[in-house]
Design a protein around this motif. Structure first.
Motif, short mmCIF file in Angstrom:
data_model
loop_
_atom_site.label_atom_id
_atom_site.label_comp_id
_atom_site.label_asym_id
_atom_site.label_seq_id
_atom_site.Cartn_x
_atom_site.Cartn_y
_atom_site.Cartn_z
N THR A 32 45.50 37.62 36.34
CA THR A 32 44.25 38.04 35.74
C THR A 32 43.33 38.65 36.79
OG1 THR A 32 44.35 36.48 33.90
CG2 THR A 32 42.16 37.15 34.61
N ASP A 33 43.27 38.05 37.97
CA ASP A 33 42.42 38.59 39.03
C ASP A 33 42.83 40.01 39.42
OD1 ASP A 33 40.77 36.37 39.16
OD2 ASP A 33 41.98 35.37 40.69
N LYS A 56 43.91 31.78 36.04
CA LYS A 56 43.21 32.31 34.87
C LYS A 56 44.25 32.87 33.90
CE LYS A 56 39.21 33.59 37.59
NZ LYS A 56 38.84 34.64 38.52
N THR A 60 41.53 34.36 29.15
CA THR A 60 40.39 34.61 30.04
C THR A 60 40.25 36.11 30.29
OG1 THR A 60 40.76 32.48 31.12
CG2 THR A 60 39.41 34.08 32.32
#
Length: 122
Positions: A32-33, A56, A60
């Motif tokens: 996700t990052d 995450k 998210t």
């Protein structure tokens, strides 16, 4: 057209890249990052995201994407097709859901349907 594929499994990333790479510019990221970083620098026409990832999760990412880039359609992928997962997906603005494992044809069909629908609203 540029598609962002987000999955912590390398095999899924590679197969999505292979299947979609001859028709689209495909960016593959494993978290996700990384996806949020890519989205802050590049414009995508579509996001494919796995729900279950370490750290995450895909939900998210989905919420963040919809808050910041509401016009980008999201296809959710998951190998965990449970009632709970489906209820969670139903509460989102996901364009569609793709159960893993999926065939190349199923992937192409899902992407085409979502992009056609978006063009129709365009």
């Amino acid at each position: 057209m540029k598609i962002l594929v987000v999955d912590d499994e390398r095999i899924v990333l590679e197969s999505c890249g292979r299947v979609l790479g001859d028709r689209f510019e495909v960016r593959l990221v494993k978290s996700t990052d990384e996806a949020l970083e890519a989205m802050s620098r590049e414009a995508f026409s579509l996001i494919l995201v796995d729900i279950k990832m370490p750290g995450k999760d895909g939900m998210t990412l989905m919420r963040h994407a919809k808050d910041n880039w509401p016009d980008i359609p999201v296809i959710i992928m998951s190998g965990y097709v449970t009632n709970e997962t489906m209820e969670e997906v139903a509460k989102t603005d996901a364009a569609t859901f793709l159960a893993k494992p999926f065939t190349p044809d199923e992937l192409v069909e899902a992407v085409d349907q979502v992009l056609m629908k978006e063009k129709g609203h365009g």
